[in-house]
Design a protein around this motif. Structure first.
Motif, PDB file in Angstrom:
ATOM      1  N   GLY A  30       9.097  32.201  16.239  1.00 28.34           N
ATOM      2  CA  GLY A  30       9.645  32.189  15.044  1.00 28.34           C
ATOM      3  C   GLY A  30      10.358  31.824  14.715  1.00 28.34           C
ATOM      4  N   ARG A  31      11.741  32.227  15.764  1.00 27.37           N
ATOM      5  CA  ARG A  31      13.437  32.563  15.807  1.00 27.37           C
ATOM      6  C   ARG A  31      13.669  31.488  16.171  1.00 27.37           C
ATOM      7  NH1 ARG A  31      17.568  35.740  13.607  1.00 27.37           N
ATOM      8  NH2 ARG A  31      19.505  35.312  14.703  1.00 27.37           N
ATOM      9  N   ALA A  32      12.672  30.422  17.223  1.00 25.88           N
ATOM     10  CA  ALA A  32      13.173  29.673  17.966  1.00 25.88           C
ATOM     11  C   ALA A  32      12.481  28.276  17.118  1.00 25.88           C
ATOM     12  CB  ALA A  32      11.964  29.157  18.762  1.00 25.88           C
ATOM     13  N   LYS A  33      11.743  28.567  16.122  1.00 28.55           N
ATOM     14  CA  LYS A  33      11.511  27.359  14.322  1.00 28.55           C
ATOM     15  C   LYS A  33      12.777  27.553  13.945  1.00 28.55           C
ATOM     16  CE  LYS A  33       8.426  26.234  11.019  1.00 28.55           C
ATOM     17  NZ  LYS A  33       7.071  26.892  10.111  1.00 28.55           N
ATOM     18  N   LYS A  34      13.510  29.005  13.609  1.00 37.80           N
ATOM     19  CA  LYS A  34      14.277  28.633  12.766  1.00 37.80           C
ATOM     20  C   LYS A  34      15.628  28.121  12.650  1.00 37.80           C
ATOM     21  CE  LYS A  34      12.800  33.115  10.088  1.00 37.80           C
ATOM     22  NZ  LYS A  34      12.944  34.101  10.318  1.00 37.80           N
ATOM     23  N   PHE A  35      15.692  28.327  14.570  1.00 40.50           N
ATOM     24  CA  PHE A  35      17.041  27.757  15.149  1.00 40.50           C
ATOM     25  C   PHE A  35      16.955  26.716  15.008  1.00 40.50           C
ATOM     26  CE2 PHE A  35      18.158  26.316  18.767  1.00 40.50           C
ATOM     27  CZ  PHE A  35      19.705  25.708  18.623  1.00 40.50           C
ATOM     28  N   VAL A  36      15.473  25.652  15.198  1.00 44.77           N
ATOM     29  CA  VAL A  36      15.505  24.130  15.073  1.00 44.77           C
ATOM     30  C   VAL A  36      15.955  23.396  14.199  1.00 44.77           C
ATOM     31  CG1 VAL A  36      13.763  22.009  15.160  1.00 44.77           C
ATOM     32  CG2 VAL A  36      13.847  23.866  17.501  1.00 44.77           C
ATOM     33  N   LEU A  37      15.164  24.654  12.733  1.00 41.02           N
ATOM     34  CA  LEU A  37      15.455  24.005  11.216  1.00 41.02           C
ATOM     35  C   LEU A  37      16.856  24.262  11.203  1.00 41.02           C
ATOM     36  CD1 LEU A  37      12.834  25.753   9.401  1.00 41.02           C
ATOM     37  CD2 LEU A  37      13.319  23.243  10.005  1.00 41.02           C
ATOM     38  N   VAL A  39      20.030  24.137  12.816  1.00 45.19           N
ATOM     39  CA  VAL A  39      20.587  23.102  14.033  1.00 45.19           C
ATOM     40  C   VAL A  39      20.136  21.286  12.815  1.00 45.19           C
ATOM     41  CG1 VAL A  39      21.017  21.937  15.769  1.00 45.19           C
ATOM     42  CG2 VAL A  39      20.652  24.559  15.979  1.00 45.19           C
ATOM     43  N   THR A  40      18.881  21.263  13.135  1.00 46.69           N
ATOM     44  CA  THR A  40      18.603  19.878  12.169  1.00 46.69           C
ATOM     45  C   THR A  40      19.641  19.887  10.860  1.00 46.69           C
ATOM     46  OG1 THR A  40      16.945  19.930  13.451  1.00 46.69           O
ATOM     47  CG2 THR A  40      17.397  18.745  12.093  1.00 46.69           C
ATOM     48  N   GLU A  41      19.358  21.149  10.105  1.00 51.71           N
ATOM     49  CA  GLU A  41      19.609  20.914   8.786  1.00 51.71           C
ATOM     50  C   GLU A  41      21.410  20.494   9.110  1.00 51.71           C
ATOM     51  OE1 GLU A  41      18.180  23.887   7.099  1.00 51.71           O
ATOM     52  OE2 GLU A  41      16.339  22.961   6.638  1.00 51.71           O
ATOM     53  N   THR A  42      21.791  21.402  10.358  1.00 51.94           N
ATOM     54  CA  THR A  42      23.197  21.773   9.772  1.00 51.94           C
ATOM     55  C   THR A  42      23.771  20.313  10.833  1.00 51.94           C
ATOM     56  OG1 THR A  42      23.374  23.813  10.568  1.00 51.94           O
ATOM     57  CG2 THR A  42      25.090  22.931  10.989  1.00 51.94           C
ATOM     58  N   VAL A  43      23.257  19.886  11.037  1.00 55.08           N
ATOM     59  CA  VAL A  43      23.554  17.943  11.913  1.00 55.08           C
ATOM     60  C   VAL A  43      23.851  17.295  11.027  1.00 55.08           C
ATOM     61  CG1 VAL A  43      23.520  16.144  13.266  1.00 55.08           C
ATOM     62  CG2 VAL A  43      23.384  18.659  14.514  1.00 55.08           C
ATOM     63  N   GLU A  44      22.696  17.464  10.270  1.00 55.48           N
ATOM     64  CA  GLU A  44      22.201  16.087   8.949  1.00 55.48           C
ATOM     65  C   GLU A  44      23.104  16.035   7.810  1.00 55.48           C
ATOM     66  OE1 GLU A  44      20.602  13.257   9.624  1.00 55.48           O
ATOM     67  OE2 GLU A  44      20.327  13.553  11.963  1.00 55.48           O
ATOM     68  N   GLY A  45      23.594  17.584   7.801  1.00 48.73           N
ATOM     69  CA  GLY A  45      24.422  18.356   6.441  1.00 48.73           C
ATOM     70  C   GLY A  45      25.561  17.480   6.475  1.00 48.73           C
ATOM     71  N   LEU A  46      26.105  17.689   7.949  1.00 49.97           N
ATOM     72  CA  LEU A  46      27.584  17.257   7.430  1.00 49.97           C
ATOM     73  C   LEU A  46      28.066  15.622   7.176  1.00 49.97           C
ATOM     74  CD1 LEU A  46      28.412  17.502  11.815  1.00 49.97           C
ATOM     75  CD2 LEU A  46      28.864  19.444   9.014  1.00 49.97           C
ATOM     76  N   LYS A  47      26.994  15.141   6.910  1.00 45.00           N
ATOM     77  CA  LYS A  47      26.583  14.184   6.343  1.00 45.00           C
ATOM     78  C   LYS A  47      27.589  13.627   4.629  1.00 45.00           C
ATOM     79  CE  LYS A  47      23.351  11.603   5.142  1.00 45.00           C
ATOM     80  NZ  LYS A  47      22.307  10.702   5.061  1.00 45.00           N
ATOM     81  N   GLU A  48      26.633  15.375   4.106  1.00 45.75           N
ATOM     82  CA  GLU A  48      27.229  15.576   3.093  1.00 45.75           C
ATOM     83  C   GLU A  48      28.804  15.800   2.893  1.00 45.75           C
ATOM     84  OE1 GLU A  48      24.483  13.711   1.340  1.00 45.75           O
ATOM     85  OE2 GLU A  48      23.748  13.487   2.707  1.00 45.75           O
ATOM     86  N   LYS A  49      28.787  16.843   3.727  1.00 45.93           N
ATOM     87  CA  LYS A  49      30.083  17.491   4.129  1.00 45.93           C
ATOM     88  C   LYS A  49      31.355  16.799   4.066  1.00 45.93           C
ATOM     89  CE  LYS A  49      27.009  21.780   4.739  1.00 45.93           C
ATOM     90  NZ  LYS A  49      26.735  23.113   5.260  1.00 45.93           N
ATOM     91  N   ILE A  50      31.112  15.928   4.905  1.00 48.78           N
ATOM     92  CA  ILE A  50      32.529  15.562   5.924  1.00 48.78           C
ATOM     93  C   ILE A  50      32.030  14.087   5.373  1.00 48.78           C
ATOM     94  CG2 ILE A  50      33.469  17.911   7.100  1.00 48.78           C
ATOM     95  CD1 ILE A  50      32.648  16.382   9.102  1.00 48.78           C
ATOM     96  N   ASN A  51      32.905  13.227   5.303  1.00 49.22           N
ATOM     97  CA  ASN A  51      33.390  12.175   5.369  1.00 49.22           C
ATOM     98  C   ASN A  51      32.568  11.265   6.841  1.00 49.22           C
ATOM     99  OD1 ASN A  51      33.218   9.263   4.647  1.00 49.22           O
ATOM    100  ND2 ASN A  51      35.679   9.130   4.826  1.00 49.22           N
ATOM    101  N   LEU A  52      31.258  11.583   7.176  1.00 50.61           N
ATOM    102  CA  LEU A  52      31.130  10.652   8.463  1.00 50.61           C
ATOM    103  C   LEU A  52      31.059   9.855   8.140  1.00 50.61           C
ATOM    104  CD1 LEU A  52      28.789  13.191   9.720  1.00 50.61           C
ATOM    105  CD2 LEU A  52      30.821  12.875  10.421  1.00 50.61           C
TER     106      LEU A  52
END
Length: 145
Positions: A30-37, A39-52
Protein backbone atom coordinates in the motif's frame (compact mmCIF):
# COMPACT_ATOMS: atom_id res chain seq x y z
CA UNK A 1 35.15 8.69 6.53
CA UNK A 2 31.78 6.92 6.55
CA UNK A 3 29.96 5.15 3.79
CA UNK A 4 26.80 6.72 2.44
CA UNK A 5 24.83 3.46 2.58
CA UNK A 6 24.76 0.85 5.30
CA UNK A 7 22.48 -2.09 4.52
CA UNK A 8 21.41 -3.69 7.78
CA UNK A 9 19.12 -6.13 5.95
CA UNK A 10 17.18 -6.42 2.71
CA UNK A 11 14.45 -4.34 4.32
CA UNK A 12 16.44 -1.68 6.20
CA UNK A 13 19.06 0.72 4.90
CA UNK A 14 20.73 3.58 6.76
CA UNK A 15 22.04 6.60 4.86
CA UNK A 16 24.67 8.83 6.44
CA UNK A 17 24.21 12.27 4.93
CA UNK A 18 26.15 15.12 6.44
CA UNK A 19 26.01 14.63 10.17
CA UNK A 20 22.78 12.62 10.34
CA UNK A 21 21.80 9.01 9.85
CA UNK A 22 18.50 8.36 8.10
CA UNK A 23 16.70 5.01 8.08
CA UNK A 24 14.85 3.80 5.03
CA UNK A 25 12.57 0.79 5.41
CA UNK A 26 11.12 -1.44 2.73
CA UNK A 27 7.59 -0.29 1.92
CA UNK A 28 4.47 -2.41 2.28
CA UNK A 29 2.46 -2.76 -0.93
CA UNK A 30 0.00 0.00 0.00
CA UNK A 31 2.82 2.40 0.84
CA UNK A 32 4.63 1.51 -2.39
CA UNK A 33 1.47 2.31 -4.36
CA UNK A 34 1.25 5.71 -2.66
CA UNK A 35 4.95 6.28 -3.41
CA UNK A 36 4.43 5.52 -7.11
CA UNK A 37 1.53 7.97 -7.25
CA UNK A 38 3.50 10.63 -5.38
CA UNK A 39 6.54 10.31 -7.63
CA UNK A 40 4.47 10.29 -10.83
CA UNK A 41 2.38 13.27 -9.77
CA UNK A 42 5.46 15.15 -8.60
CA UNK A 43 7.42 14.63 -11.81
CA UNK A 44 4.47 15.34 -14.10
CA UNK A 45 3.35 18.24 -11.91
CA UNK A 46 6.62 20.05 -12.50
CA UNK A 47 5.29 21.01 -15.93
CA UNK A 48 2.56 23.04 -14.25
CA UNK A 49 4.76 24.49 -11.53
CA UNK A 50 7.83 25.57 -13.48
CA UNK A 51 8.52 26.59 -17.03
CA UNK A 52 9.72 23.34 -18.61
CA UNK A 53 10.07 23.10 -22.40
CA UNK A 54 7.09 21.35 -24.03
CA UNK A 55 6.20 20.18 -27.52
CA UNK A 56 3.07 21.14 -29.48
CA UNK A 57 1.00 18.54 -27.64
CA UNK A 58 2.08 19.95 -24.28
CA UNK A 59 4.32 17.00 -23.38
CA UNK A 60 7.55 17.85 -21.56
CA UNK A 61 10.67 17.70 -23.75
CA UNK A 62 12.75 15.81 -21.18
CA UNK A 63 15.72 15.58 -23.54
CA UNK A 64 16.00 19.40 -23.53
CA UNK A 65 16.34 19.69 -19.75
CA UNK A 66 19.76 20.06 -18.12
CA UNK A 67 20.60 20.48 -14.45
CA UNK A 68 21.41 24.19 -14.77
CA UNK A 69 18.18 24.89 -16.67
CA UNK A 70 16.17 22.84 -14.19
CA UNK A 71 17.60 24.70 -11.21
CA UNK A 72 17.31 28.09 -12.95
CA UNK A 73 13.68 27.54 -13.88
CA UNK A 74 12.40 26.13 -10.64
CA UNK A 75 15.05 25.57 -8.01
CA UNK A 76 12.87 26.49 -5.04
CA UNK A 77 9.93 24.42 -6.31
CA UNK A 78 12.14 21.45 -7.09
CA UNK A 79 13.75 21.46 -3.64
CA UNK A 80 10.33 21.73 -2.00
CA UNK A 81 8.94 18.81 -4.03
CA UNK A 82 12.09 16.75 -3.44
CA UNK A 83 11.82 17.35 0.31
CA UNK A 84 8.23 16.05 0.32
CA UNK A 85 9.26 12.86 -1.50
CA UNK A 86 12.29 12.26 0.73
CA UNK A 87 10.24 12.77 3.90
CA UNK A 88 7.64 10.33 2.56
CA UNK A 89 10.36 7.71 2.05
CA UNK A 90 12.27 8.19 5.29
CA UNK A 91 9.43 8.68 7.78
CA UNK A 92 7.96 5.24 7.06
CA UNK A 93 8.35 2.96 10.10
CA UNK A 94 10.90 5.34 11.64
CA UNK A 95 9.46 6.51 14.94
CA UNK A 96 12.51 8.67 15.68
CA UNK A 97 12.52 10.38 12.27
CA UNK A 98 12.80 14.17 12.23
CA UNK A 99 11.47 15.64 8.99
CA UNK A 100 13.97 17.14 6.58
CA UNK A 101 13.61 20.80 5.71
CA UNK A 102 13.95 22.35 2.28
CA UNK A 103 17.04 24.20 3.50
CA UNK A 104 18.65 20.97 4.71
CA UNK A 105 17.97 19.27 1.38
CA UNK A 106 19.48 22.23 -0.51
CA UNK A 107 22.58 22.16 1.68
CA UNK A 108 23.16 18.41 1.94
CA UNK A 109 21.77 16.58 -1.10
CA UNK A 110 23.91 16.04 -4.15
CA UNK A 111 23.05 14.30 -7.40
CA UNK A 112 25.27 11.39 -6.34
CA UNK A 113 23.34 10.95 -3.08
CA UNK A 114 19.96 11.27 -4.82
CA UNK A 115 21.03 8.69 -7.38
CA UNK A 116 22.10 6.29 -4.62
CA UNK A 117 18.80 6.77 -2.78
CA UNK A 118 16.87 6.14 -6.01
CA UNK A 119 18.81 2.96 -6.75
CA UNK A 120 18.38 1.74 -3.17
CA UNK A 121 14.60 2.38 -3.23
CA UNK A 122 14.40 0.40 -6.48
CA UNK A 123 16.44 -2.48 -5.06
CA UNK A 124 14.83 -2.57 -1.62
CA UNK A 125 11.27 -2.50 -2.98
CA UNK A 126 11.82 -4.52 -6.15
CA UNK A 127 10.92 -1.56 -8.37
CA UNK A 128 13.26 -2.27 -11.27
CA UNK A 129 11.30 0.21 -13.42
CA UNK A 130 12.19 3.16 -11.14
CA UNK A 131 15.72 3.99 -12.40
CA UNK A 132 14.64 3.79 -16.09
CA UNK A 133 11.63 6.01 -15.28
CA UNK A 134 13.94 8.75 -14.01
CA UNK A 135 16.61 8.06 -16.63
CA UNK A 136 14.09 8.56 -19.42
CA UNK A 137 13.05 11.91 -17.98
CA UNK A 138 16.28 13.30 -16.55
CA UNK A 139 18.96 11.56 -18.63
CA UNK A 140 21.17 14.63 -18.85
CA UNK A 141 20.97 15.17 -15.10
CA UNK A 142 21.18 11.71 -13.53
CA UNK A 143 23.09 9.45 -15.97
CA UNK A 144 21.86 6.31 -14.20
CA UNK A 145 23.56 3.04 -15.17
Amino acid sequence: NTELIQRLSETLTIFTIGSIKIKMNEMAIGRAKKFVLLVTETVEGLKEKINLPTDRKGDIKWNKITLPSLIDEGGETIFRELTVVLNFLFEYRSDDYEALTVEWVEDNMSLRILKEILLEVAKQNQMSWLPPFFQSKFSEVLMIK
